[in-house]
Design a protein around this motif. Structure first.
Motif, mmCIF file in Angstrom:
data_model
loop_
_atom_site.group_PDB
_atom_site.id
_atom_site.type_symbol
_atom_site.label_atom_id
_atom_site.label_comp_id
_atom_site.label_asym_id
_atom_site.label_seq_id
_atom_site.Cartn_x
_atom_site.Cartn_y
_atom_site.Cartn_z
ATOM 1 N N GLY A 61 0.829 -1.198 0.000
ATOM 2 C CA GLY A 61 0.000 0.000 0.000
ATOM 3 C C GLY A 61 0.863 1.246 0.000
ATOM 4 O O GLY A 61 1.040 1.894 1.042
ATOM 5 N N SER A 77 -8.870 6.080 1.567
ATOM 6 C CA SER A 77 -8.570 4.685 1.844
ATOM 7 C C SER A 77 -7.077 4.407 1.730
ATOM 8 O O SER A 77 -6.344 5.089 1.019
ATOM 9 C CB SER A 77 -9.341 3.785 0.875
ATOM 10 N N VAL A 79 -5.984 1.512 0.504
ATOM 11 C CA VAL A 79 -5.774 0.551 -0.583
ATOM 12 C C VAL A 79 -6.328 1.125 -1.881
ATOM 13 O O VAL A 79 -7.031 2.132 -1.896
ATOM 14 C CB VAL A 79 -6.450 -0.804 -0.269
ATOM 15 N N SER A 84 0.369 1.102 -6.114
ATOM 16 C CA SER A 84 0.286 -0.232 -5.521
ATOM 17 C C SER A 84 0.035 -1.299 -6.579
ATOM 18 O O SER A 84 0.610 -2.387 -6.545
ATOM 19 C CB SER A 84 -0.828 -0.268 -4.467
ATOM 20 N N SER A 149 2.277 1.660 3.753
ATOM 21 C CA SER A 149 1.619 0.718 4.661
ATOM 22 C C SER A 149 2.529 -0.473 4.926
ATOM 23 O O SER A 149 3.353 -0.850 4.091
ATOM 24 C CB SER A 149 0.291 0.247 4.071
ATOM 25 N N SER A 152 -1.062 -5.035 3.531
ATOM 26 C CA SER A 152 -2.428 -5.022 2.987
ATOM 27 C C SER A 152 -2.758 -6.451 2.592
ATOM 28 O O SER A 152 -2.031 -7.053 1.796
ATOM 29 C CB SER A 152 -2.529 -4.100 1.761
ATOM 30 N N ARG A 210 -15.438 1.583 4.053
ATOM 31 C CA ARG A 210 -14.276 1.236 4.854
ATOM 32 C C ARG A 210 -14.554 1.655 6.286
ATOM 33 O O ARG A 210 -15.377 2.525 6.548
ATOM 34 C CB ARG A 210 -13.000 1.917 4.349
ATOM 35 N N TRP A 251 -5.186 1.780 10.988
ATOM 36 C CA TRP A 251 -5.579 0.551 10.303
ATOM 37 C C TRP A 251 -7.009 0.713 9.795
ATOM 38 O O TRP A 251 -7.759 1.546 10.303
ATOM 39 C CB TRP A 251 -5.444 -0.685 11.191
ATOM 40 N N TRP A 256 -13.323 -5.902 -0.574
ATOM 41 C CA TRP A 256 -12.465 -5.995 -1.755
ATOM 42 C C TRP A 256 -12.743 -7.318 -2.436
ATOM 43 O O TRP A 256 -12.520 -8.377 -1.858
ATOM 44 C CB TRP A 256 -10.984 -5.906 -1.364
ATOM 45 N N TYR A 261 -10.849 -6.982 3.663
ATOM 46 C CA TYR A 261 -9.400 -6.766 3.732
ATOM 47 C C TYR A 261 -9.061 -6.014 5.009
ATOM 48 O O TYR A 261 -9.908 -5.393 5.656
ATOM 49 C CB TYR A 261 -8.900 -5.979 2.518
ATOM 50 N N ALA A 263 -5.742 -3.297 6.132
ATOM 51 C CA ALA A 263 -4.508 -2.599 5.794
ATOM 52 C C ALA A 263 -4.083 -1.828 7.036
ATOM 53 O O ALA A 263 -4.922 -1.284 7.764
ATOM 54 C CB ALA A 263 -4.707 -1.654 4.613
#
Length: 718
Positions: A61, A77, A79, A84, A149, A152, A210, A251, A256, A261, A263
């Motif tokens: 990420g 977000s 992600v 990436s 990150s 992820s 999210r 976090w 997804w 998920y 991350a």
């Protein structure tokens, strides 16, 4: 760098260190994606719909200036970023160093000239995955990193259809006086739902949904612990994670490709004013996180994470002895120590079996108006007319090791030290020193600061033979100094540099002073993270002064800190009933004992209750703490629960069980862990002669206690 010959869907890594298995394959852009992380002996489900089979969330990420998103996930977000998806897998390398197993996964983006090495670690056979990333600028120009990150990973819902109804998310509030309080919420309640995901088209891989938890500032665990969990409601699938950083972090979970998920990582541009400019050839390494996946309950995940945390601890003689610590602050001298008061406490403290006597706040001040005058750390002559060295020598003559409270990271606005150190030693904002609650924040990335504090500690150790420091911290700065912004250093990056420099300074202190014990205290437990705890010897768990409320904290703290590090207060009072004094003693017994209270004022029978509790700790409990695994027969404690229980499962097969009755019915049934349900003998360890009716029943035990607030400590043996 160049291209490689891999194809979408290729499995490029199947890593099998002791304890777990990790599989990584490539998405349609050849970015590496974690397919699964499983405990050893478990396999991914085989009867999975194609909708669920391949989460294909890019492992890295990473976000750089000017690069946005490619999916329905927004800029808020962690992600779905352009870069990436472009970081193509190049190669990987496995490593082994003693009992530590490592895996480095290298990916590159030819367009920008960036290389990302994702590092995984596993300790011995503990099935917990440690993870971080290292970014290298391989281009010929400058590169501004805005997010890095540490992990992820998709597919947390394990191929489950209608997963939003099957899984829930756990978070932990961690406020002053109310630490480590966990809450469970359904995924729809936090805005995440699998309804309609099958109908996504036009290349969409996710919705905008999210749920995130973050911290900004110097108090890394103020408001929330840097932890989270996702559990399946049947108790047979749990993901648990922690971020190992003593500053800002974040976090998030979300949908997804028809699954969930997570991350996680340290500071970001979006949340924390963090960015770092890499010159050609320069690198940046993110903060570590730990991820635990068990095909079992949340309780089992906490037990597994406990074993992992022990692998992080800096070796120290303290973990071999686990001594009793008396501290003169809580419900005792409360920051007003004098020579006379301390002498009155010494014999009662020694008689209880304590091995350390810590003089808390106030030893450096002539009066109680010391808050904004700290920083010189010279003992008061008014409080100690016979001399501070004579007092500490007297503590040692009683067989006790003297300790002192210190707040090394701050200087009071009225302190002479604020005029002696240069402006560069302090956090600054627009050319002015940052003042917070009457203190200035020292910047530990500056050599002059570390040198100054080295001289303070060395003087106290060598001149006064101090063997213990309680390092406190009572301000919260949202970001770092802006002194170097003109040189391209963001305030968030300056904050991160300070936090890392502080940890290194503590490591160097312990290397220089063998046997010195350093306690981590930040307004109770507002920096209860495993960046701090991998360095400091033990952790203060709260400043809570009500023993009944403290019970919920003491019972929950093994979710955040291993028992041999988690120090909870026991502060008996003459004005309290025997049952209330038993409650405060049991609050501390299944962890590190922080004994306090005016022991010199207790009635003989009250003092005997304290002495007996310390005897039980020395003779029975402390030898088991280093390897015991926590469990909660009544579930994780909630703040107003009528009954609270915490157990420790020792490696010799015995269970230690603390039970608190705070209100409601005077009878309670406590189920025991399945592997321990053949236990036959129950012993009332403390208080041994108080009323308690205990019966072993199928799957657990029932206990009946007096109809007043009270507590009991049991030992259950094969």
């Amino acid at each position: 760098m160049g291209s490689n010959s891999y194809n979408p869907g290729d499995i490029v890594i199947q890593w099998l260190p002791p304890g777990l298995s990790l599989q990584i394959s490539l998405d349609d852009q050849l970015a590496p994606c974690v397919d699964h992380v499983l405990p050893a002996g478990h396999k991914p489900p085989t009867n999975v719909s194609p909708h669920f089979a391949s989460p294909k969330l890019p492992l890295n990420g990473v976000r750089v200036a000017g690069q946005g998103h490619t999916t329905n996930k927004t800029a808020k977000s962690m992600v779905g970023g352009i870069l990436s998806s472009r970081l193509r897998y190049q190669h990987h390398e496995e490593r082994k160093d003693g009992a530590t197993f490592g895996l480095d996964v290298v990916s590159c983006d030819d367009m920008l000239g960036i290389e990302v090495t994702h590092t995984f670690e596993v300790f011995a056979d503990v099935p917990v995955l440690r993870s971080w990333t290292t970014l290298r600028n391989q281009s010929s120009g400058f590169m501004t990193i805005m997010q890095a990150s540490s992990l992820s990973i998709g597919g947390l819902t394990n191929g489950t259809r209608s997963w939003s109804e099957s899984y829930s998310v756990w978070t932990a509030n961690n406020t002053w006086f109310r630490e480590a309080q966990w809450q469970e919420r359904s995924l729809p309640d936090v805005g995440i739902d699998d309804i309609g995901l099958f109908e996504l088209n036009d290349g969409h891989r996710a919705t905008m949904a999210r749920f995130s938890v973050s911290n900004q500032g110097s108090l890394s665990t103020e408001t929330h612990l840097p932890m989270g969990a996702v559990t399946r409601k049947d108790g047979q699938d749990t993901w648990l994670w922690q971020i190992e950083h003593n500053g800002s972090w974040r976090w998030e979970i979300g949908d997804w490709q028809d699954g969930l998920y997570v991350a996680a990582g340290g500071p970001t541009k979006t949340d924390h004013a963090w960015e770092v400019v890499l010159c050609p050839g320069e690198t940046f390494t993110s903060v570590p996180i730990a991820l635990c996946h068990v095909v079992d309950s949340l309780e089992e995940a906490f037990a597994t994470l406990t074993e992992y945390r022990r692998c992080l601890l800096r070796p120290h003689v303290d973990y071999e002895r686990l001594p009793i610590i008396f501290n003169d602050y809580m419900n005792c001298l409360m920051g007003d120590p004098t020579e006379e008061k301390i002498h009155a406490l010494l014999e009662p403290v020694r008689g209880c079996g304590a091995e350390y006597f810590v003089i808390d706040a106030g030893w450096y001040a002539d009066d109680s108006n010391w808050w904004n005058d700290v920083g010189a750390w010279e003992p008061s002559q008014k409080r100690f007319p016979s001399g501070f060295k004579a007092l500490l020598d007297g503590i040692r003559a009683k067989g006790l090791i003297p300790g002192l409270w210190l707040e090394p990271e701050v200087v009071g606005t009225r302190s002479v030290v604020s005029k002696q150190l240069p402006s560069s030693a302090f956090f600054q904002q627009c050319g002015q020193r940052v003042e917070e609650r009457g203190r200035y924040q020292l910047d530990f990335s500056q050599f002059v600061v570390r040198k100054h504090l080295d001289s303070v500690i060395d003087r106290l150790v060598y001149d006064f033979r101090v063997g213990y420091f309680k390092f406190d911290y009572n301000i919260d700065l949202m970001t770092g100094t802006d002194a170097d912004v003109t040189r391209g250093v963001s305030t968030g990056a300056a904050h991160l540099a300070h936090h890392r420099a502080y940890l290194q300074w503590v490591k160097d202190l312990l290397s220089r002073h063998d046997g010195l014990v350093i306690e981590n205290c930040s307004s109770g437990a507002q920096r209860m993270d495993y960046a701090m705890l991998s360095v400091h010897t033990l952790q203060s768990t709260s400043d809570q002064q009500d023993p009944l409320l403290y019970a919920a904290i003491a019972a929950a703290c093994p979710t955040a800190v291993v028992p041999e590090q988690g120090a909870s207060w026991a502060y008996p009072q003459r004005r309290w009933s025997d049952e209330t004094n038993v409650v405060t003693m049991i609050n501390s017994l299944l962890g590190r004992v922080h004994l306090s209270g005016r022991l010199d004022n207790l009635e003989p029978a009250q003092y005997e209750l304290v002495r007996q509790a310390m005897q039980v700790y020395r003779d029975v409990i402390r030898e088991k703490l280093r390897t015991a695994r926590p469990f909660w027969p009544l579930g994780l404690p909630r703040w107003h629960d009528e009954w609270v229980a915490l157990g420790l499962a020792a490696t010799d097969g015995t269970l230690l069980l603390a039970v608190w009755r705070r209100s409601g019915s005077n009878k309670c049934y406590l189920p025991l862990p399945k592997r321990h349900r053949n236990l036959l003998t129950v012993t009332l360890l403390y208080p041994a002669k108080f009323e308690a009716q205990i019966e072993l029943e199928e799957g657990g035990l029932s206990i009946e206690l007096p109809p007043v607030p009270c507590a009991r400590l049991l030992q259950i043996s094969p």
